[in-house]
Design a protein around this motif. Structure first.
Motif, short mmCIF file in Angstrom:
data_model
loop_
_atom_site.label_atom_id
_atom_site.label_comp_id
_atom_site.label_asym_id
_atom_site.label_seq_id
_atom_site.Cartn_x
_atom_site.Cartn_y
_atom_site.Cartn_z
N PRO A 117 0.75 -1.35 0.02
CA PRO A 117 0.04 0.05 0.03
C PRO A 117 0.80 1.43 0.09
O PRO A 117 0.45 2.25 -0.72
N TRP A 118 1.90 1.24 0.70
CA TRP A 118 2.69 2.26 0.90
C TRP A 118 3.50 2.61 -0.49
O TRP A 118 3.79 3.84 -0.94
N LEU A 119 4.00 1.55 -1.15
CA LEU A 119 4.81 1.81 -2.37
C LEU A 119 3.80 2.32 -3.45
O LEU A 119 4.25 3.09 -4.38
N LYS A 120 2.61 1.80 -3.63
CA LYS A 120 1.64 2.20 -4.68
C LYS A 120 1.24 3.84 -4.38
O LYS A 120 1.49 4.80 -5.28
N LYS A 121 1.25 4.27 -3.08
CA LYS A 121 0.84 5.70 -2.78
C LYS A 121 2.33 6.34 -3.21
O LYS A 121 2.08 7.51 -3.53
N PHE A 122 3.53 5.97 -2.67
CA PHE A 122 4.63 6.60 -3.03
C PHE A 122 4.88 6.83 -4.60
O PHE A 122 5.27 7.98 -4.97
#
Length: 193
Positions: A117-122
């Motif tokens: 989820p964090w990689l996608k947001k980044f």
């Protein structure tokens, strides 16, 4: 541009030390034990200050992303030419990198270790940021400020040049961040005509 000031709390010390380790050894090769040893504390004590190693990576990546975005926000809506917007955007981007070279290196190289989820947001933030520079170039081409070049190639050339800075820039060297920023901006913009 507003400076992001690091507090001298223990958590900030943990993050700064981890940043140096992630830059030097890489995120995957740095263990919590390495971090604890570097700080001179027990590994279990780290969890009083942070939840996980990834929390540190998230903090570094998203704090840097916020600083880059803020730098572009600072110039994007000014009533100035697209050439000047690009010039100021490049300068602000370079200043963010120069202000914290280890964090910039982690931001640019270790983000891929963020969980789903964090990689996608980044990645969404990063693509949006790049596209905003691309839009400045597109607008500059439409208004005759720049040559009619391939916009994607132009923006990727700019970022390839700027984002290599943590590998070669020495803040203790002969050229200060302001001068580096201006010279890089002039060199890159002159190529657009």
């Amino acid at each position: 541009m507003i400076e992001v000031e690091r507090k001298n709390t223990r958590k900030e010390q943990v993050i700064q030390t981890a940043t140096e380790l992630f830059k030097d050894k890489g995120y995957a090769a740095t263990s919590m034990r390495d971090l604890a040893n570097e700080l001179g504390i027990e590994a279990a004590s780290l969890y009083y200050h942070i939840k996980s190693k990834e929390e540190i990576l998230q903090s570094i990546c998203f704090e840097m992303a916020d600083a880059f975005i803020q730098g572009l926000d600072d110039v994007e809506h000014r009533d100035i030419s697209n050439r000047e917007k690009l010039y100021q955007g490049i300068i602000n981007h370079t200043k963010v990198i120069a202000r914290d070279l280890p964090a910039a290196a982690v931001f640019l190289n270790e983000y891929r270790y963020l969980s789903a989820p964090w990689l996608k947001k980044f990645l969404r933030l990063r693509i949006n940021y790049i596209n905003r520079f691309k839009k400045i170039i597109e607008d500059g081409i439409k208004e005759g400020e720049f040559k009619n070049v391939n916009k994607k190639l132009a923006v990727m050339t700019i970022f390839s040049s700027l984002n290599w800075m943590p590998n070669w820039y020495n803040p203790k060297g002969k050229i200060d961040p302001e001068a580096v920023s201006k010279q890089l901006a002039q060199l890159l913009i002159n190529g657009l005509g």
